[in-house]
Scaffold this motif. Sequence first.
Motif, PDB file in Angstrom:
ATOM      1  N   GLN A   1       0.838  -1.200   0.000  1.00 34.60           N
ATOM      2  CA  GLN A   1       0.000   0.000   0.000  1.00 34.60           C
ATOM      3  C   GLN A   1       0.873   1.250   0.000  1.00 34.60           C
ATOM      4  O   GLN A   1       0.581   2.218  -0.709  1.00 34.60           O
ATOM      5  CB  GLN A   1      -0.941   0.014   1.210  1.00 34.60           C
TER       6      GLN A   1
ATOM      7  N   ASP B   1       1.629   6.889  -6.629  1.00 32.45           N
ATOM      8  CA  ASP B   1       0.530   7.791  -6.989  1.00 32.45           C
ATOM      9  C   ASP B   1       0.934   9.242  -6.784  1.00 32.45           C
ATOM     10  O   ASP B   1       0.624  10.110  -7.610  1.00 32.45           O
ATOM     11  CB  ASP B   1      -0.720   7.482  -6.166  1.00 32.45           C
TER      12      ASP B   1
ATOM     13  N   ALA C   1       2.261   1.881  -3.456  1.00 30.49           N
ATOM     14  CA  ALA C   1       1.222   2.440  -4.316  1.00 30.49           C
ATOM     15  C   ALA C   1       0.976   3.915  -3.988  1.00 30.49           C
ATOM     16  O   ALA C   1       0.822   4.737  -4.897  1.00 30.49           O
ATOM     17  CB  ALA C   1      -0.075   1.637  -4.172  1.00 30.49           C
TER      18      ALA C   1
END
Length: 171
Positions: free
Chosen positions: A66, A73, A69
């Motif tokens: 997570q 992003d 990511a």
Amino acid sequence: MEQASRLPGDGQGREAGALLHVGVEQSIIVTGKGAALETFVLAGAGVGALTRNWGDGWPNAGQMEQAIADVEDSIMATTAVPAGGKDLLYQGDCTAQMRAMAGLPADALLVGALPRERIELWFGDLAAAIEGSLTARRGLPEGGVFAATLLVIRECMHHLDYGTLLVSSRG
């Protein structure tokens, strides 16, 4: 940035293409010189934001995925352009740990130049250690601050194409 990017130490007067500050809630990349300075904010890519649910140690595998990511992003949401292999300067909370891992002396006048491959190797070791490898764990500083900082550095180098990380003990 202009003063911070002119670093002594290797006799070649290396000049960083960017300065990376890994903060608490966000990280910042500064590029350019003089009137052409540009600042890129990586929202949510700070140590506190990434480690909030990790406790005192490293994340588990799901938490690391997570975090990867989230940092990716954040990088993709900026207008930062690929660096074309230029150097990235990092001075921060994990400088001493990285210098020690690379076998560099703590001397304030020396700059350590770590190729992207070294950062990738450390990140691979961290991922293996999170998965339970005792061998990969050796030599890695434990704790979320180091893991989050290494993650931000790795993702910036990977996605923005910085070829070398400059680590100065000057803070």
